[in-house]
Design a protein around this motif. Structure first.
Motif, PDB file in Angstrom:
ATOM      1  N   PHE A 150       1.417  35.710  39.782  1.00  0.00           N
ATOM      2  CA  PHE A 150       1.328  34.433  39.077  1.00  0.00           C
ATOM      3  C   PHE A 150       1.525  34.629  37.572  1.00  0.00           C
ATOM      4  O   PHE A 150       2.156  33.812  36.905  1.00  0.00           O
ATOM      5  CB  PHE A 150      -0.032  33.776  39.334  1.00  0.00           C
ATOM      6  CG  PHE A 150      -0.378  33.610  40.789  1.00  0.00           C
ATOM      7  CD1 PHE A 150       0.607  33.326  41.734  1.00  0.00           C
ATOM      8  CD2 PHE A 150      -1.680  33.763  41.225  1.00  0.00           C
ATOM      9  CE1 PHE A 150       0.294  33.179  43.071  1.00  0.00           C
ATOM     10  CE2 PHE A 150      -2.009  33.625  42.561  1.00  0.00           C
ATOM     11  CZ  PHE A 150      -1.019  33.324  43.493  1.00  0.00           C
ATOM     12  N   VAL A 151       0.977  35.729  37.041  1.00  0.00           N
ATOM     13  CA  VAL A 151       1.144  36.022  35.609  1.00  0.00           C
ATOM     14  C   VAL A 151       2.615  36.251  35.297  1.00  0.00           C
ATOM     15  O   VAL A 151       3.145  35.710  34.312  1.00  0.00           O
ATOM     16  CB  VAL A 151       0.302  37.248  35.204  1.00  0.00           C
ATOM     17  CG1 VAL A 151       0.684  37.723  33.798  1.00  0.00           C
ATOM     18  CG2 VAL A 151      -1.185  36.911  35.251  1.00  0.00           C
ATOM     19  N   ASN A 152       3.296  37.041  36.113  1.00  0.00           N
ATOM     20  CA  ASN A 152       4.721  37.284  35.892  1.00  0.00           C
ATOM     21  C   ASN A 152       5.523  35.993  35.962  1.00  0.00           C
ATOM     22  O   ASN A 152       6.429  35.757  35.150  1.00  0.00           O
ATOM     23  CB  ASN A 152       5.257  38.270  36.934  1.00  0.00           C
ATOM     24  CG  ASN A 152       5.046  39.712  36.539  1.00  0.00           C
ATOM     25  OD1 ASN A 152       5.262  40.084  35.395  1.00  0.00           O
ATOM     26  ND2 ASN A 152       4.620  40.533  37.475  1.00  0.00           N
ATOM     27  N   ALA A 155       4.875  34.029  32.784  1.00  0.00           N
ATOM     28  CA  ALA A 155       5.508  34.669  31.623  1.00  0.00           C
ATOM     29  C   ALA A 155       7.016  34.451  31.627  1.00  0.00           C
ATOM     30  O   ALA A 155       7.632  34.250  30.569  1.00  0.00           O
ATOM     31  CB  ALA A 155       5.184  36.157  31.602  1.00  0.00           C
ATOM     32  N   ASN A 156       7.619  34.472  32.814  1.00  0.00           N
ATOM     33  CA  ASN A 156       9.069  34.290  32.908  1.00  0.00           C
ATOM     34  C   ASN A 156       9.506  32.876  32.533  1.00  0.00           C
ATOM     35  O   ASN A 156      10.674  32.660  32.171  1.00  0.00           O
ATOM     36  CB  ASN A 156       9.561  34.620  34.317  1.00  0.00           C
ATOM     37  CG  ASN A 156       9.557  36.111  34.592  1.00  0.00           C
ATOM     38  OD1 ASN A 156       9.550  36.919  33.683  1.00  0.00           O
ATOM     39  ND2 ASN A 156       9.542  36.482  35.860  1.00  0.00           N
ATOM     40  N   GLN A 165       3.289  40.010  23.733  1.00  0.00           N
ATOM     41  CA  GLN A 165       2.371  38.901  23.506  1.00  0.00           C
ATOM     42  C   GLN A 165       2.602  37.760  24.483  1.00  0.00           C
ATOM     43  O   GLN A 165       1.678  37.008  24.800  1.00  0.00           O
ATOM     44  CB  GLN A 165       2.496  38.402  22.064  1.00  0.00           C
ATOM     45  CG  GLN A 165       1.956  39.370  21.023  1.00  0.00           C
ATOM     46  CD  GLN A 165       0.514  39.780  21.316  1.00  0.00           C
ATOM     47  OE1 GLN A 165      -0.342  38.947  21.619  1.00  0.00           O
ATOM     48  NE2 GLN A 165       0.251  41.080  21.238  1.00  0.00           N
ATOM     49  N   ARG A 166       3.818  37.625  24.953  1.00  0.00           N
ATOM     50  CA  ARG A 166       4.102  36.581  25.943  1.00  0.00           C
ATOM     51  C   ARG A 166       3.335  36.865  27.230  1.00  0.00           C
ATOM     52  O   ARG A 166       2.761  35.958  27.844  1.00  0.00           O
ATOM     53  CB  ARG A 166       5.604  36.505  26.210  1.00  0.00           C
ATOM     54  CG  ARG A 166       5.966  35.447  27.245  1.00  0.00           C
ATOM     55  CD  ARG A 166       7.464  35.224  27.330  1.00  0.00           C
ATOM     56  NE  ARG A 166       8.166  36.433  27.732  1.00  0.00           N
ATOM     57  CZ  ARG A 166       9.483  36.513  27.890  1.00  0.00           C
ATOM     58  NH1 ARG A 166      10.240  35.467  27.593  1.00  0.00           N
ATOM     59  NH2 ARG A 166      10.052  37.633  28.267  1.00  0.00           N
ATOM     60  N   TYR A 167       3.325  38.141  27.637  1.00  0.00           N
ATOM     61  CA  TYR A 167       2.604  38.520  28.853  1.00  0.00           C
ATOM     62  C   TYR A 167       1.102  38.320  28.666  1.00  0.00           C
ATOM     63  O   TYR A 167       0.413  37.830  29.568  1.00  0.00           O
ATOM     64  CB  TYR A 167       2.916  39.974  29.199  1.00  0.00           C
ATOM     65  CG  TYR A 167       2.405  40.411  30.555  1.00  0.00           C
ATOM     66  CD1 TYR A 167       3.077  40.071  31.721  1.00  0.00           C
ATOM     67  CD2 TYR A 167       1.245  41.168  30.665  1.00  0.00           C
ATOM     68  CE1 TYR A 167       2.621  40.463  32.956  1.00  0.00           C
ATOM     69  CE2 TYR A 167       0.774  41.573  31.905  1.00  0.00           C
ATOM     70  CZ  TYR A 167       1.467  41.220  33.050  1.00  0.00           C
ATOM     71  OH  TYR A 167       0.991  41.598  34.276  1.00  0.00           O
ATOM     72  N   ARG A 278      11.203  39.741  40.296  1.00  0.00           N
ATOM     73  CA  ARG A 278      11.002  38.505  41.056  1.00  0.00           C
ATOM     74  C   ARG A 278      11.857  38.563  42.312  1.00  0.00           C
ATOM     75  O   ARG A 278      13.065  38.777  42.240  1.00  0.00           O
ATOM     76  CB  ARG A 278      11.391  37.300  40.212  1.00  0.00           C
ATOM     77  CG  ARG A 278      11.015  35.957  40.813  1.00  0.00           C
ATOM     78  CD  ARG A 278      11.474  34.824  39.897  1.00  0.00           C
ATOM     79  NE  ARG A 278      10.805  33.583  40.222  1.00  0.00           N
ATOM     80  CZ  ARG A 278      11.227  32.701  41.135  1.00  0.00           C
ATOM     81  NH1 ARG A 278      12.332  32.967  41.820  1.00  0.00           N
ATOM     82  NH2 ARG A 278      10.560  31.585  41.356  1.00  0.00           N
ATOM     83  N   ILE A 279      11.242  38.336  43.481  1.00  0.00           N
ATOM     84  CA  ILE A 279      11.977  38.473  44.729  1.00  0.00           C
ATOM     85  C   ILE A 279      12.268  37.106  45.363  1.00  0.00           C
ATOM     86  O   ILE A 279      13.393  36.647  45.364  1.00  0.00           O
ATOM     87  CB  ILE A 279      11.227  39.376  45.724  1.00  0.00           C
ATOM     88  CG1 ILE A 279      10.937  40.746  45.090  1.00  0.00           C
ATOM     89  CG2 ILE A 279      12.041  39.548  47.008  1.00  0.00           C
ATOM     90  CD1 ILE A 279      12.166  41.534  44.688  1.00  0.00           C
TER      91      ILE A 279
END
Length: 297
Positions: A150-152, A155-156, A165-167, A278-279
């Motif tokens: 969910f974090v990835n 962030a994307n 810092q975005r992450y 991301r898959i």
């Protein structure tokens, strides 16, 4: 011998790009031909690597970069019997670290060159993922389908701030939005339905630059390691995360571990990430394929 070298000059924030000539020289020191695989996008690079292997234009494929670059290389060589070498040049290099690849790019290139010369390869398991949307990919390290995914995903979607810092911002925002998700999972055909905030499936034990989410995962045992955390609050989850670096989180009574050859996982609104990439959305079916990779090491 013809060696195809798949190199990502931006891996490790570009710090290792200057080593590319030395790596290329070391790979070809025995008189072997080294051809650089390149392209204007990840999809193009993956296709170029796939064609080099499928059309037998190379006797071995070597990936220089981080887990994302290795992931591209796996799509070309998995199940083909073509030897694969890894030259770690990324930030985390989780797959390479867990396989015992030398951390120095030049030293790793030397190890690969020696192994190819001597015909020395190791059989390594890979995970084969089939998505409900038709996606079909291989991965070597860990699939995330919980908080870290969910974090990835968050962030994307962000355009600001740039860099790490975005992450960090995505972690904070995802913590504020934290809620249990409902999953359906089958382990070798046995189904369970549960709520969780963290689900990970590992062929090897770490992701995210050393987080040992699936400690003890062995990429030669023919099995996948599954880690599930029951619904946790924000503070409990953040207190648990440092333990993941040591792999001691699995001692917590709220964390369960399982092993299976085939894992089927479903959950509404959840996107799976594997090897940091991301898959596809769930549902997915993941199968451990013994010896799918021939690692030159």
């Amino acid at each position: 011998m013809n060696i195809a070298l798949l190199a990502n000059p931006t891996a490790g924030k570009g710090r290792r790009a200057a080593l590319l000539p030395a790596v290329r020289e070391r790979l070809g020191a025995g008189g072997d031909s080294v051809t650089l695989v390149s392209g204007s996008s990840a999809a193009e690079v993956k296709e170029q690597a796939r064609r080099a292997v499928a059309e037998k234009r190379c006797d071995a494929l070597v990936a220089m970069g981080g887990d994302g670059t290795v992931h591209l290389g796996l799509q070309a060589v998995a199940g083909t019997g073509v030897p694969f070498g890894i030259v770690p040049a990324g930030t985390g290099n989780d797959f390479a670290v867990r396989l015992g690849v030398p951390p120095s790019p030049v030293a790793a290139a030397g190890s690969v060159a020696d192994a190819l010369r001597d015909g020395r390869v190791r059989a390594i398991d890979l995970a084969r993922l089939e998505g409900g949307d038709g996606t079909s990919v291989w991965f070597g390290a860990v699939l995330a389908a919980g908080f870290d995914a969910f974090v990835n995903e968050r962030a994307n979607r962000m355009r600001w701030p740039k860099g790490p810092q975005r992450y960090n911002r995505a972690i904070v925002e995802e913590l504020l939005a934290l809620r249990p998700r409902r999953y359906t999972m089958k382990l070798d055909g046995t189904e369970t339905v549960f709520e969780s905030v963290l689900v990970a499936i590992g062929n090897t034990e770490s992701y995210g630059g050393g987080f040992r989410i699936a400690p003890g995962a062995d990429p030669t045992d023919g099995l996948l390691d599954v880690v599930v955390a029951e619904p946790l609050g924000r503070l409990t989850l953040m207190r648990l995360r440092p333990k993941v670096l040591k792999g001691t989180h699995v001692r917590d009574r709220r964390v369960s571990t399982h092993r299976a050859r085939v894992v089927e996982l479903d959950g509404a609104g959840i996107t799976a990430y594997a090897d940091g990439e991301r898959i596809c959305p769930l549902p997915v079916t993941i199968t451990c394929v013994p010896g799918a990779l021939r690692l030159a090491q």
